[in-house]
Every structure is written in C-alpha cells, then in structure tokens.
Design an enzyme around this catalytic site. Sequence first.
Site, mmCIF file in Angstrom:
data_model
loop_
_atom_site.group_PDB
_atom_site.id
_atom_site.type_symbol
_atom_site.label_atom_id
_atom_site.label_comp_id
_atom_site.label_asym_id
_atom_site.label_seq_id
_atom_site.Cartn_x
_atom_site.Cartn_y
_atom_site.Cartn_z
ATOM 1 N N HIS A 170 0.858 -1.204 0.000
ATOM 2 C CA HIS A 170 0.000 0.000 0.000
ATOM 3 C C HIS A 170 0.887 1.246 0.000
ATOM 4 O O HIS A 170 0.918 2.008 0.971
ATOM 5 C CB HIS A 170 -0.860 -0.078 1.265
ATOM 6 C CG HIS A 170 -1.933 0.954 1.426
ATOM 7 N ND1 HIS A 170 -1.735 2.303 1.266
ATOM 8 C CD2 HIS A 170 -3.227 0.810 1.783
ATOM 9 C CE1 HIS A 170 -2.863 2.945 1.521
ATOM 10 N NE2 HIS A 170 -3.782 2.055 1.828
ATOM 11 N N GLU A 273 -1.171 1.432 -5.199
ATOM 12 C CA GLU A 273 -1.042 0.211 -4.405
ATOM 13 C C GLU A 273 -1.100 -1.026 -5.301
ATOM 14 O O GLU A 273 -2.006 -1.161 -6.123
ATOM 15 C CB GLU A 273 -2.185 0.154 -3.378
ATOM 16 C CG GLU A 273 -2.288 1.441 -2.561
ATOM 17 C CD GLU A 273 -3.579 1.509 -1.738
ATOM 18 O OE1 GLU A 273 -4.086 0.445 -1.340
ATOM 19 O OE2 GLU A 273 -4.073 2.628 -1.522
#
Length: 299
Positions: A170, A273
């Site tokens: 992420h 991400e």
Amino acid sequence: MTVDDLNQRFGIFEQVVFQAGQGGLSKININNQFATAEIYLLGGHVTAYQPHGQAPVLWMSDICQFQVGTPIRGGIPVIWPWFGPHPHDDDKPQHGFVRSMLWQVDNTEALADGQTCIALSLNDDVSTQAIWPHTFSLTLQITVGETLQVSLISTNRGDETLDGLGAALHTYFTVGDVAQIAIEGLTGRDYLSKVESYVRKTQQGAITFGSEVDRIYLDTTDVCLIRDPVLQRTMRVSKEGSQSTVVWNPWIDKAQAMADFPDDGYSGMVCVETTRAANDLYSLAPGQSHTLTQIVSVE
Ligand code: BG6
C-alpha cells in the site's frame, strides 16, 4: 531481540544498521552505493527509500504513532489477509492485521552488485489465530538498490485451502503537489470508485486529482508512471502477481478526519497500491505460496 543482538547477528558494517527508532521500536537503516532506506520491524514496514541525489520517494505522516498494534501511516504498509474492511465482520481491523504486528528478521545480505537485501517474516501464533484462525507464513523480501523491490510471499501452512485472500503493498509516494501530478498507465481500464458507492467506470486519459480519489482498477498488470512536474521526476511502479491496482488520495475532508494524518498532508502524497483486491482475490492450497511484488524506480 535487542537492537544490540540484531546488530550482532544481522548487521553489515556501514550498510545495515539496527537502531531504536520512534516509540523505541527497532528499525533497520540501509545505506549502499545507490540509496538509503529505513524499515521498521513493526508491520515489516518500509518507511523511507531515497536514491542518492533524489527527494524522498516514500511519503510519511509526521504525526503518526509508532506503537505495536497501531499501523504506521505512510511508507509501505503490508496488507494481508484481507484488503479494506473485513468481508463480513466490522469488528476486525481494516486491511488485515499484519501491518500492526512485529515481524522478525530472517536474513540480511550485501549483494555482489551493491544492492542490499533484507528478509523479514511473520508466522501465525496465538494472537493471529484469535483474529484469523489459520496457519500461515509470510516472508517479505526487500531489495534496496537503484530500484526498490518488495515481495510479499504468503504460504498456506495449514491443511485446508485458504480462499478469498486479499493483499496489498500500500505504497505512499511523495509528490510535489498532488493537484499537478498525472498518473499514466491505466487509460482504458475499468475501476470501482469507492467514493461513488463502488460504481464501475472506465478511465479516460491520465488520472488527475481535484477531490478524493479512491479507486480499485481491475484486470490490470500495467506499469504506472507518476508524472510530477513540481519535483521534476517520474516515479515508475511495476508489479508482478497482481491484477488490480488501487489509487488513493484522501483530499481535504478525509485528511482532516484521520487522526494520524496532517490536515494539509494530502497535497504531498498519492498512494499507488499493488493489490489483490475486488475480483482479484486469491486462494492458497495447503503448502502453496503466492508472491506479490512491487518495483519502484525514479526517472
Ligand atoms: C486505501 C483504501 O487502500 O487505504 C481507502 O482504498 C482507505 O479506502 C485507505 O481509506 C487508508 O486506509 P487506512 O485503514 O490505512 O486508513
């Protein structure tokens, strides 16, 4: 293990140094001919990567907590075994639980080509079984060089198939001004827009930002290019083992609502991400492994 123990066992002179970081938590400082980097054992979290002569690649909140049980805001949170809210239990933490746990060091290595490799791991134990009753091992391989390569290897150590697994690297990127960047690479891809009740849309042209963006791009293995005219650079994000990509910027209201996020921080960051999300969840048969890789470089 104490920082002294870690240095004795895994330190590499002037290249891999363990230190007590924020909140007294152990972190690894890496310095080689290409770049510097910093990794916290909390979450197996890369909190800094900076090729020599470049501005920091990863954005970090300067008001986040560093304590076990709380995720670090910024850098590269490792998300597993579910992405976003738990599919049917709102009491379970968002984005899984491994980003808030202490990982262990398995290996450090100075490669012959000058790069530095760090391997961390996290296995199930009583505390993970209480949240998610399955037997697993995770390995995180981080290679710091002209590029930053992070691979999350998940293995099913139990005797039943694990279905519906989600994951993410992420990554929070530093940008000069999010309102001036453009993300290329996803033109023509469909996405689910979380801020519009997950309506499905098709990306027209490059992605630009003028309000909150929270999108899961579907069926994509594409390279993303973050074009930043203010910092006068392009960040290249490529990946393996993933067919979905999430792009997120909280914009003003959501930034203000997050306690660990500076009010004006949204303008200096964007998340791209590498995920297994939405229709891209995966299964692991007993003994089977999966590798999710993200490679970042600056052009
Ligand atoms: C993104 C999600 O991946 O992570 C967003 O798409 C979410 O919806 C963001 O707000 C941050 O999540 P968290 O749990 O770290 O605040």
